[in-house]
Scaffold this motif. Structure first.
Motif, PDB file in Angstrom:
ATOM      1  N   PRO A  78      52.563  44.575  50.930  1.00 46.99           N
ATOM      2  CA  PRO A  78      53.452  43.622  51.617  1.00 46.99           C
ATOM      3  C   PRO A  78      53.572  43.940  53.101  1.00 46.99           C
ATOM      4  N   PRO A  79      53.399  42.948  53.966  1.00 48.77           N
ATOM      5  CA  PRO A  79      53.521  43.185  55.414  1.00 48.77           C
ATOM      6  C   PRO A  79      54.951  43.545  55.800  1.00 48.77           C
ATOM      7  N   PRO A  80      55.128  44.360  56.839  1.00 51.38           N
ATOM      8  CA  PRO A  80      56.484  44.709  57.294  1.00 51.38           C
ATOM      9  C   PRO A  80      57.339  43.488  57.602  1.00 51.38           C
ATOM     10  N   GLY A 131      59.773  48.326  56.827  1.00 55.29           N
ATOM     11  CA  GLY A 131      58.454  48.822  56.450  1.00 55.29           C
ATOM     12  C   GLY A 131      57.574  49.035  57.653  1.00 55.29           C
ATOM     13  N   TYR A 132      56.468  49.710  57.411  1.00 57.09           N
ATOM     14  CA  TYR A 132      55.443  49.891  58.435  1.00 57.09           C
ATOM     15  C   TYR A 132      54.094  49.690  57.765  1.00 57.09           C
ATOM     16  N   ALA A 133      53.069  49.445  58.552  1.00 48.92           N
ATOM     17  CA  ALA A 133      51.759  49.136  57.994  1.00 48.92           C
ATOM     18  C   ALA A 133      51.229  50.321  57.187  1.00 48.92           C
ATOM     19  N   ALA A 134      50.924  50.092  55.914  1.00 44.98           N
ATOM     20  CA  ALA A 134      50.385  51.148  55.061  1.00 44.98           C
ATOM     21  C   ALA A 134      48.908  51.349  55.359  1.00 44.98           C
ATOM     22  N   HIS A 135      48.490  52.605  55.458  1.00 43.38           N
ATOM     23  CA  HIS A 135      47.071  52.894  55.691  1.00 43.38           C
ATOM     24  C   HIS A 135      46.244  52.632  54.433  1.00 43.38           C
ATOM     25  N   ASN A 136      46.856  52.808  53.281  1.00 41.37           N
ATOM     26  CA  ASN A 136      46.165  52.599  52.019  1.00 41.37           C
ATOM     27  C   ASN A 136      46.845  51.451  51.278  1.00 41.37           C
ATOM     28  N   LEU A 137      46.088  50.407  50.938  1.00 40.73           N
ATOM     29  CA  LEU A 137      46.674  49.219  50.324  1.00 40.73           C
ATOM     30  C   LEU A 137      47.303  49.516  48.969  1.00 40.73           C
ATOM     31  N   THR A 138      46.668  50.374  48.192  1.00 42.84           N
ATOM     32  CA  THR A 138      47.230  50.703  46.883  1.00 42.84           C
ATOM     33  C   THR A 138      48.564  51.412  47.023  1.00 42.84           C
ATOM     34  N   LEU A 139      48.626  52.427  47.880  1.00 42.83           N
ATOM     35  CA  LEU A 139      49.874  53.160  48.077  1.00 42.83           C
ATOM     36  C   LEU A 139      50.951  52.255  48.658  1.00 42.83           C
ATOM     37  N   GLY A 140      50.552  51.314  49.516  1.00 42.98           N
ATOM     38  CA  GLY A 140      51.517  50.348  50.046  1.00 42.98           C
ATOM     39  C   GLY A 140      52.024  49.405  48.984  1.00 42.98           C
ATOM     40  N   ALA A 141      51.137  48.989  48.073  1.00 43.48           N
ATOM     41  CA  ALA A 141      51.513  48.037  47.021  1.00 43.48           C
ATOM     42  C   ALA A 141      52.489  48.631  46.026  1.00 43.48           C
ATOM     43  N   ILE A 142      52.353  49.933  45.744  1.00 36.96           N
ATOM     44  CA  ILE A 142      53.195  50.556  44.712  1.00 36.96           C
ATOM     45  C   ILE A 142      54.351  51.352  45.315  1.00 36.96           C
ATOM     46  N   GLY A 143      54.618  51.136  46.610  1.00 36.17           N
ATOM     47  CA  GLY A 143      55.806  51.709  47.221  1.00 36.17           C
ATOM     48  C   GLY A 143      55.750  53.197  47.505  1.00 36.17           C
ATOM     49  N   GLU A 144      54.545  53.734  47.627  1.00 37.77           N
ATOM     50  CA  GLU A 144      54.385  55.150  47.945  1.00 37.77           C
ATOM     51  C   GLU A 144      54.116  55.379  49.428  1.00 37.77           C
ATOM     52  N   LEU A 185      43.889  56.220  37.573  1.00 38.12           N
ATOM     53  CA  LEU A 185      43.915  55.836  38.983  1.00 38.12           C
ATOM     54  C   LEU A 185      44.188  57.071  39.823  1.00 38.12           C
ATOM     55  N   SER A 186      43.305  57.328  40.773  1.00 40.07           N
ATOM     56  CA  SER A 186      43.481  58.452  41.691  1.00 40.07           C
ATOM     57  C   SER A 186      43.367  57.926  43.113  1.00 40.07           C
ATOM     58  N   VAL A 187      44.339  58.273  43.955  1.00 42.07           N
ATOM     59  CA  VAL A 187      44.354  57.847  45.351  1.00 42.07           C
ATOM     60  C   VAL A 187      44.604  59.073  46.217  1.00 42.07           C
ATOM     61  N   ASN A 188      43.654  59.354  47.079  1.00 47.42           N
ATOM     62  CA  ASN A 188      43.773  60.515  47.980  1.00 47.42           C
ATOM     63  C   ASN A 188      44.093  61.806  47.222  1.00 47.42           C
ATOM     64  N   GLY A 189      43.449  61.963  46.087  1.00 44.76           N
ATOM     65  CA  GLY A 189      43.629  63.175  45.307  1.00 44.76           C
ATOM     66  C   GLY A 189      44.880  63.213  44.456  1.00 44.76           C
ATOM     67  N   ARG A 190      45.653  62.142  44.451  1.00 42.44           N
ATOM     68  CA  ARG A 190      46.876  62.076  43.644  1.00 42.44           C
ATOM     69  C   ARG A 190      46.668  61.129  42.468  1.00 42.44           C
ATOM     70  N   ALA A 191      47.154  61.527  41.314  1.00 44.31           N
ATOM     71  CA  ALA A 191      46.989  60.728  40.097  1.00 44.31           C
ATOM     72  C   ALA A 191      48.137  59.732  39.954  1.00 44.31           C
TER      73      ALA A 191
END
Length: 202
Positions: free
Chosen positions: A94-96, A106-119, A55-61
């Motif tokens: 998760p919504p704020p 919380g605040y609205a995550a721009h990337n759903l995956t990063l928001g889901a895994i707490g990054e 899994l790679s998101v925005n260049g991060r593994a």
């Protein structure tokens, strides 16, 4: 360390820092992501998804390091193994407004995956995370905690990513998390949980 019933602080280390220093919670957020998904998709079938490993998101593994189960994972196993691939495919953060119920800002995550895994989308103090898990513990005491979340938290310690938190003769429920510090120079290692799992006291 908090008393579940009263919320009283029973012990700790660098408590001033625990109340003020914020960091991304990483995978300790995954149970809340699942609970928010259940509320949003009430009545839907429980999803099962194959772990794609890479899994790679925005260049991060964010590759999965857990054992290959060989079968699609449900949410309980995904929480226990901390499967990033499952939460990537869930396509939900998760919504704020949901996080605020557990005392998490919380605040609205721009990337759903990063928001889901707490990054992305949330930063917490150790005390805030402890209080949020205390609320999960209270739900477990009332037997109102979602079964998938409860089994995932117990499974994390029994066979998943949190086995080092196991205590002989005591069933512990919990979740690990690893996140990158500012600038990527170091990582934060998290563990949050409660025990005994069925009727938590701490």
């Amino acid at each position: 360390v908090l008393d579940v019933q009263s919320g009283q602080v029973l012990g700790g280390f660098h408590l001033d820092e625990a109340r003020t220093r914020k960091a991304a919670p990483g995978s300790t957020l995954k149970p809340f992501t699942w609970l928010a998904w259940v509320e949003e998709h009430r009545g839907s079938a429980i999803p099962r998804m194959p772990c794609r490993r890479k899994l790679s998101v925005n260049g991060r593994a964010f590759d999965c390091a857990h054992p290959d189960a060989g079968i699609p994972l449900g949410p309980a196993e995904a929480i226990a193994y901390s499967c990033n691939s499952f939460f990537d495919q869930l396509r939900f953060a998760p919504p704020p407004s949901f996080l605020r119920r557990y005392g998490l800002t919380g605040y609205a995550a721009h990337n759903l995956t990063l928001g889901a895994i707490g990054e992305e989308g949330i930063r917490v103090t150790a005390m805030e995370l402890a209080q949020a898990y205390r609320m999960l513990a209270l739900e477990a005491r009332r037997r109102s905690l979602d079964g998938q979340a409860a089994n995932g938290l117990k499974g994390a310690v029994a066979y998943g990513s949190g086995q080092l938190a196991g205590v002989k003769g005591l069933e512990v429920a919990g979740k690990t998390g690893t996140t990158t510090g500012p600038g990527g120079a170091y990582t934060h290692a998290w563990f949050a949980g409660f025990a005994p799992a069925a009727k938590p006291e701490i």
